[in-house]
Design a protein around this motif. Structure first.
Motif, short mmCIF file in Angstrom:
data_model
loop_
_atom_site.label_atom_id
_atom_site.label_comp_id
_atom_site.label_asym_id
_atom_site.label_seq_id
_atom_site.Cartn_x
_atom_site.Cartn_y
_atom_site.Cartn_z
N ASP A 110 -31.76 -5.32 0.14
CA ASP A 110 -32.30 -6.66 0.33
C ASP A 110 -33.72 -6.78 -0.23
O ASP A 110 -34.05 -7.74 -0.91
N ILE A 111 -34.56 -5.80 0.05
CA ILE A 111 -35.94 -5.87 -0.40
C ILE A 111 -36.02 -5.88 -1.92
O ILE A 111 -36.88 -6.55 -2.52
N GLU A 112 -35.12 -5.16 -2.57
CA GLU A 112 -35.10 -5.15 -4.04
C GLU A 112 -34.75 -6.53 -4.58
O GLU A 112 -35.36 -7.00 -5.55
N ARG A 140 -30.59 -16.42 0.51
CA ARG A 140 -30.72 -15.43 -0.58
C ARG A 140 -29.52 -14.51 -0.68
O ARG A 140 -29.21 -14.02 -1.77
N HIS A 141 -28.83 -14.26 0.44
CA HIS A 141 -27.75 -13.27 0.40
C HIS A 141 -26.62 -13.69 -0.53
O HIS A 141 -26.07 -12.85 -1.25
N GLN A 142 -26.27 -14.98 -0.54
CA GLN A 142 -25.21 -15.40 -1.45
C GLN A 142 -25.68 -15.30 -2.90
O GLN A 142 -24.89 -14.96 -3.78
N VAL A 143 -26.95 -15.58 -3.16
CA VAL A 143 -27.48 -15.44 -4.52
C VAL A 143 -27.52 -13.98 -4.92
O VAL A 143 -27.15 -13.61 -6.05
N CYS A 144 -27.95 -13.12 -4.01
CA CYS A 144 -28.02 -11.68 -4.31
C CYS A 144 -26.64 -11.10 -4.61
O CYS A 144 -26.49 -10.23 -5.49
N LYS A 145 -25.63 -11.55 -3.89
CA LYS A 145 -24.27 -11.07 -4.14
C LYS A 145 -23.81 -11.46 -5.55
O LYS A 145 -23.18 -10.67 -6.25
N ARG A 187 -27.89 -21.25 -8.13
CA ARG A 187 -27.65 -22.56 -7.51
C ARG A 187 -27.00 -22.38 -6.14
O ARG A 187 -26.07 -21.61 -5.98
N VAL A 188 -27.51 -23.13 -5.20
CA VAL A 188 -27.00 -23.08 -3.83
C VAL A 188 -26.31 -24.42 -3.55
O VAL A 188 -26.92 -25.47 -3.64
N THR A 189 -25.03 -24.37 -3.24
CA THR A 189 -24.27 -25.59 -2.99
C THR A 189 -23.61 -25.52 -1.62
O THR A 189 -22.67 -24.76 -1.41
N ILE A 190 -24.17 -26.27 -0.70
CA ILE A 190 -23.61 -26.39 0.65
C ILE A 190 -23.37 -27.88 0.87
O ILE A 190 -24.31 -28.65 1.05
N SER A 191 -22.11 -28.29 0.82
CA SER A 191 -21.83 -29.72 0.87
C SER A 191 -20.55 -29.98 1.65
O SER A 191 -19.64 -29.15 1.66
N ARG A 192 -20.53 -31.13 2.29
CA ARG A 192 -19.32 -31.58 2.97
C ARG A 192 -19.44 -33.09 3.19
O ARG A 192 -20.53 -33.65 3.10
N VAL A 216 -34.63 -30.75 -4.83
CA VAL A 216 -35.96 -30.60 -5.44
C VAL A 216 -36.98 -30.10 -4.43
O VAL A 216 -37.78 -29.21 -4.72
N PHE A 217 -36.96 -30.67 -3.21
CA PHE A 217 -38.02 -30.36 -2.25
C PHE A 217 -37.70 -29.17 -1.36
O PHE A 217 -38.42 -28.89 -0.41
N THR A 218 -36.63 -28.48 -1.69
CA THR A 218 -36.32 -27.19 -1.07
C THR A 218 -36.45 -26.06 -2.07
O THR A 218 -37.12 -25.06 -1.81
N TYR A 219 -35.85 -26.22 -3.24
CA TYR A 219 -35.68 -25.08 -4.15
C TYR A 219 -36.64 -25.06 -5.33
O TYR A 219 -36.79 -24.02 -5.97
#
Length: 276
Positions: A3-5, A28-33, A69-74, A217-220
């Motif tokens: 994780d630190i890396e 970050r974990h989903q991006v790191c994967k 890209r982080v996509t959390i939608s419903r 925009v105001f998160t990422y």
């Protein structure tokens, strides 16, 4: 990959994509994967080797951008927000359009992912507001940088987890259900136009009465781009138009000509006297 890396890598790479590390802490974990899978695809021995690969291959930055890209939608995400749109903001904007002699309410959904947000707006209008404004047409422009997500949006078929928050009567009337798949009936999709567009490069031509830029925009994105975006947005919104952010977002202190209307739920109005 430790994780630190990955954290150190993201802190190095994200600013070069006009993004900020702070927005990625919790996701970050989903991006790191995804990055780990990419390193495996390239048969590279380490994250450090991937850094060097980025330095030597300009095209790889485009791939990393997509991985980040982080996509959390419903559908109907944040029920209270859509309640305020129904009870207060959309009726007020619709009335403004009619008083100005117009016949079309224009909305922009930025970072629309696979279409859940703009389609929710279409359903809200159809079931809750269209009968009050029979002379007004709704047009929703929905943009995203990811062509795969937009392909899914155009298909307009979802699993139950995506539609479970909708009022049951809306879900029953608007979708054709087959097992766990819910496909939107085409009349409810017609007000929505999808367009591939990277918000860092350009924003669509206005003027819009309402812009939804939730959890984007105001998160990422870094503060410098936030200011650039607000400056562009002032020119894309009608005077007294409304900007809607995510419920955990807020405008920076120098929020240009925007004033909080219901900031607890992310609503800001463009002040006519401050437009440029």
């Amino acid at each position: 990959m430790k994780d630190i890396e990955c954290v150190q890598f993201l802190q190095w790479a994200l600013p070069q994509l006009q993004m900020r590390w702070q927005g990625f802490r919790k996701v970050r974990h989903q991006v790191c994967k995804r990055i780990a899978r990419r390193i495996e695809e390239l048969a590279l021995p380490s994250l450090q080797a991937y850094r060097q690969h980025l330095r030597n291959n300009r095209e790889e930055w485009r791939i990393l951008d997509g991985l980040s890209r982080v996509t959390i939608s419903r559908f109907y995400r944040d029920k209270r927000v859509f309640g305020l749109l129904e009870a207060q903001f959309l009726p007020a904007l619709a009335q403004q359009v009619l008083e100005q002699g117009g016949n079309r309410l224009r909305i922009w959904s930025a970072g629309c992912a696979s279409g859940e947000e703009p389609y929710t707006l279409s359903l809200l209008w159809a079931f809750a507001l269209s009968s009050r404004f029979p002379d007004l047409r709704l047009h929703i422009l929905a943009t995203d940088a990811d062509p795969d997500l937009l392909a899914r949006a155009n298909k307009a078929c979802y699993n139950f987890g995506s539609v479970k928050n909708l009022p049951e009567t809306w879900r029953d009337r608007a979708f054709l259900q087959t097992d766990d798949h819910y496909c939107l009936h085409r009349p409810f999709a017609r007000p929505v136009e999808f367009r591939q567009q990277d918000i860092r490069d350009v924003i669509p031509d206005g003027p819009f009465h309402l812009v939804l830029c939730r959890n984007l925009v105001f998160t990422y994105f870094e503060s410098g781009f936030q200011q650039v975006f607000l400056h562009r947005l002032e020119r894309a919104l009608h005077p007294a138009g409304v900007l809607l952010l995510g419920v955990h977002e807020s405008l920076p202190e120098s929020g240009h000509g925007f004033a909080a209307s219901s900031a607890r739920w992310g609503f800001y109005e463009l002040q006519p006297s401050k437009t440029v």
